[in-house]
Design an enzyme around this catalytic site. Structure first.
Site, mmCIF file in Angstrom:
data_model
loop_
_atom_site.group_PDB
_atom_site.id
_atom_site.type_symbol
_atom_site.label_atom_id
_atom_site.label_comp_id
_atom_site.label_asym_id
_atom_site.label_seq_id
_atom_site.Cartn_x
_atom_site.Cartn_y
_atom_site.Cartn_z
ATOM 1 C CB CYS A 399 -5.195 3.310 -5.438
ATOM 2 S SG CYS A 399 -3.918 4.559 -5.558
ATOM 3 C CB CYS A 402 -4.686 4.987 -2.009
ATOM 4 S SG CYS A 402 -5.363 5.819 -3.466
#
Length: 490
Positions: A399, A402
């Site tokens: 991600c 993230c």
């Protein structure tokens, strides 16, 4: 012929098949939508945008369904980047949007499965009358001899129950098959005395362990008929599919997976289901539901969620239990043809002797970094410590959001490292089971588990700046924070 020539012929055949499938899908636009749509009794329309990834993913199944439904249901699509007026008129702002039309009139949004087989199954129920009129025994047998269950109402011509039955059929036709007859004698071989409604289970699921039909005896209302169908449709051991899995999994469910295919392998499909029925029929009143399924439809789920790898050529069934609370169990013993292994597995389950299967990474040997690593196996020990506040980030290694958050989250953990009352932690949600009570649909998802209230985690909805995390923790924590070794005032 050389290999190259064979390859070219194969490519040409694939291209021709794809071209035929595309021709089965009408291309409609602002100039011709109204008059072309009106020419078709039933039509499924996909409103799309060429740049939409979900549209591209759906297109092959949509084309395949169009080919299978050819002659009964027309499939069409509208490019909303080139036909804005039509798309705006039908509220197409997010793609793909699928709508059902009857004689050119919008009949509502399609909410069925988005697979070729699911669309075919769903749209076939959209054709013809809400309830089919049956006049003879031959009509009845032709209707109930179907891959799916059948609901048939038998009424006297002047019965007050028929209008209510037809109303229910109109409302529920997308989910179930309905027919009716004004000759109640057709139902007498199935224990019908005068008039009423019979639910016929699919012939492919017929067995000696339960009746093939169930009689509805109450006064006919839409609500009571819906409830009757819901409670009796699937029987003792239904066929779990990608289309009905959400309805079947509302209960604690044991599923037996094998090479089930009633179309290509009816004998083998019935053989294993009968072995299962022989055992589970003795446990049917103990609060656990049962099903059989094609393991190929659920391969990724079996491997990722239950840790059951598929060995090549494996013929014996695999068995799992999944409860409404998300608890998972797997039968590790080899499935025996006499059913004894399944019986032992069920006895251990009801005795509370089975160990839950938890998808988890290994517990780290050293976990002294400011951001504590949490895995499913350590969740109870780390996050659910009753006297600790815990801020927990669920992330995916792939991600980008993230990765962008990571330096901020590390700095937050460093500032709170000397606080004895709070833990800053993270869990890879792609490699570990997410505990019950935490809803993780995207990444990163962040929750605060307060001391003394671990059953009431609070989702963090603020911006991902350091000062906002600190402000949030000051507000939610019942004890003053220790930031950079200095205790804050409440």
């Amino acid at each position: 012929m050389r290999c190259g020539g064979v390859a070219l012929l194969l490519l040409a055949a694939v291209a021709l098949t794809t071209l035929c499938e595309r021709r089965d899908v009408l291309e409609l636009g602002d100039a011709d939508f109204d008059y072309l749509a009106a020419e078709h009794e039933t039509m499924l329309v996909m409103f799309y945008a060429p740049w939409c990834g979900h549209c591209k993913k759906l297109s092959p199944d949509f084309a395949k369904a169009a080919s299978w439904l050819k002659g009964s249901v027309q499939l069409a699509k509208v490019d909303c980047t080139a036909n804005a007026d039509t798309c705006r008129g039908f509220g197409a702002s997010a793609y793909p949007l699928l709508k059902v039309f009857r004689n050119g009139v919008d009949s509502g949004t399609y909410d069925g499965p988005r697979t070729a087989e699911g669309m075919v199954h769903y749209m076939k129920k959209q054709t013809g009358p809400d309830s089919v009129l049956l006049r003879t025994e031959e009509d009845l047998q032709a209707f109930i001899n179907n891959y799916d269950a059948s609901i048939v109402g038998f009424f006297q011509p002047d019965s007050a129950g028929l209008p209510e039955y037809l109303k229910a059929a109109a409302l529920l036709r997308e989910q179930f098959r309905f027919a009716h007859s004004s000759d109640p004698s057709l139902g007498q071989p199935y224990s019908l005395q005068q008039q009423g409604v019979l639910l016929f289970r699919p012939p492919r699921l017929s067995s000696r362990f339960e009746e093939d039909s169930v009689l509805y005896k109450d006064h006919v209302t839409v609500a009571s008929l819906r409830r009757f169908i819901r409670d009796n449709l699937y029987g003792l051991c239904p066929h779990l599919t990608l289309e009905n899995k959400d309805r079947l999994r509302v209960r604690d469910l044991l599923t037996v997976y094998y090479d089930l295919d009633y179309r290509l392998n009816p004998t083998g499909s019935k053989y294993w289901r009968n072995r299962v029925l022989k055992v589970v029929s003795r446990y049917s009143s103990r609060g656990l539901s049962f099903a059989v399924a094609n393991k190929n439809d659920f391969l990724s789920e079996l491997e990722e969620d239950f840790g059951l790898g598929m060995s090549e050529g494996a013929e014996l069934p695999l068995v799992t239990i999944q409860t409404r609370l998300g608890h998972k169990y797997t039968m590790r013993e080899e499935f025996t043809r006499d059913g004894s292994s399944l019986e032992r597995f069920l006895d251990d389950y009801f005795s509370g002797l089975l160990k839950r299967y938890i998808k988890s990474q290994s517990i780290p040997e050293n976990n002294n970094s400011p951001v504590k690593v949490v895995v499913a196996e350590s969740f109870e020990d780390v996050v659910n410590q009753p006297d600790k506040d815990v801020l927990l980030q669920f992330f995916s290694p792939r991600c980008p959001h993230c990765k962008k958050l990571s330096p901020v989250y590390i700095e937050l953990a460093q500032q709170l490292y000397l606080d004895p009352n709070i833990i800053i932690a993270e869990m890879d949600a792609t490699a570990n089971d997410v505990p019950l009570g935490y809803d993780v649909q995207g990444f990163p998802t962040i929750y605060f588990a307060p001391a003394g209230k671990k059953d009431q985690p609070i989702r963090y909805e603020g911006t991902r700046e350091l000062k906002d995390f600190v402000k949030f923790l000051k507000r939610e924590s019942r004890r003053p924070l220790v930031l950079n070794g200095v205790r804050e005032e409440l």
